[in-house]
Write an enzyme that holds these catalytic residues in place. Structure first.
Site, PDB file in Angstrom:
ATOM      1  CG  HIS A 141     -84.128  -9.954  83.025  1.00 15.24           C
ATOM      2  ND1 HIS A 141     -84.331  -9.483  84.309  1.00 15.24           N
ATOM      3  CD2 HIS A 141     -83.893 -11.288  83.147  1.00 15.24           C
ATOM      4  CE1 HIS A 141     -84.242 -10.485  85.164  1.00 15.24           C
ATOM      5  NE2 HIS A 141     -83.970 -11.592  84.487  1.00 15.24           N
ATOM      6  CG  HIS A 196     -82.299 -14.390  86.150  1.00 14.86           C
ATOM      7  ND1 HIS A 196     -83.482 -14.148  85.504  1.00 14.86           N
ATOM      8  CD2 HIS A 196     -82.308 -15.728  86.419  1.00 14.86           C
ATOM      9  CE1 HIS A 196     -84.174 -15.257  85.390  1.00 14.86           C
ATOM     10  NE2 HIS A 196     -83.489 -16.236  85.925  1.00 14.86           N
ATOM     11  CB  CYS A 256     -82.695  -7.615  87.035  1.00 17.73           C
ATOM     12  SG  CYS A 256     -83.147  -6.539  85.651  1.00 17.73           S
TER      13      CYS A 256
END
Length: 234
Positions: free
Chosen positions: A63, A75, A164
């Site tokens: 991530h 994010h 992401c």
């Protein structure tokens, strides 16, 4: 939508793990360990700079986020909660792995700002590692942070085409790409798009048609078309 909501309730109807079995919140634990873990987190925060690209390992993938300063990280994360609830308090809580994975299936995500601790989710944080592999130079830190802040809000999530990593790559380098997606597609190509798979597919297809007694010019054409496309793509 109803079956999806039932599935979500199996994951999110229980209490958060750190409050079960008599365990105290993380804030209280940190107060008792000021010379240990808490001090390490403070040192980590002080070493980060606005515009840094952060990455942490999560359940099935890595991530990414952009550090905004002041213990804040922007994010892009998939999240099922906005689909099943309009309670902003619940939506604003830390996104757990179950919420995240269900959000991937629902293709629902948002660019949000969370604390560094919530972003890390207990994992080790790596800083600016993509600088070593990206051919484009990083933009100025303030420009990186400004882009990250500007894109806040709900965005359609796609595991392969906009995740992401695409988000942070645009913010820091001005290009939309994902090394994770590239590696996944490369691996899938090796596994699925091969001459061996094409041969097995045509044999299985024709064998099934013979077994069912459905050999016609149309069915044979369809049975051969897929193996042909796999063969050409291999």
């Amino acid at each position: 939508m109803f079956p999806l909501q039932l599935l979500v309730l199996l994951f999110i109807s229980t209490q958060r793990p750190d409050l079960r079995d008599g365990k105290r919140p993380r804030e209280e634990e940190e107060e008792e360990d000021e010379d240990g873990r808490s001090a390490g987190r403070k040192d980590r925060k002080s070493s980060l700079r606005r515009g840094d690209l952060l990455q942490v390992p999560r359940t099935l993938f890595t991530h990414f986020g952009i550090y905004l300063g002041g213990d804040r990280v922007a994010h892009f994360i998939p999240d099922i909660m906005p689909v099943v609830s309009s309670d902003q308090c619940r939506i604003g809580r830390m996104v757990t792995d179950s919420r995240l994975l269900l959000g991937v299936l629902a293709k629902r995500g948002s660019v949000r700002v969370d604390s560094l601790e919530d972003f890390a989710f207990g994992a080790q944080i790596f800083v600016n590692t993509l600088d070593e592999v990206c051919s484009r130079p990083a933009l100025q830190p303030e420009e990186v942070a400004r882009r990250a802040e500007k894109l806040q809000g709900h965005v359609t999530y796609s595991l392969l085409w906009y995740n992401c990593e695409h988000y942070v790559m645009y913010c820091r380098y001005g290009t939309v790409m994902s090394y994770q997606t590239f590696q996944f597609c490369k691996t899938a190509r090796k596994l699925l798009l091969s001459r061996r798979v094409a041969k097995v597919t045509v044999v299985l297809g024709l064998s099934l048609l013979l077994q069912l007694g459905a050999l016609t010019s149309c069915s044979v054409t369809i049975a051969v078309l897929l193996p042909f496309l796999i063969w050409m793509a291999a």
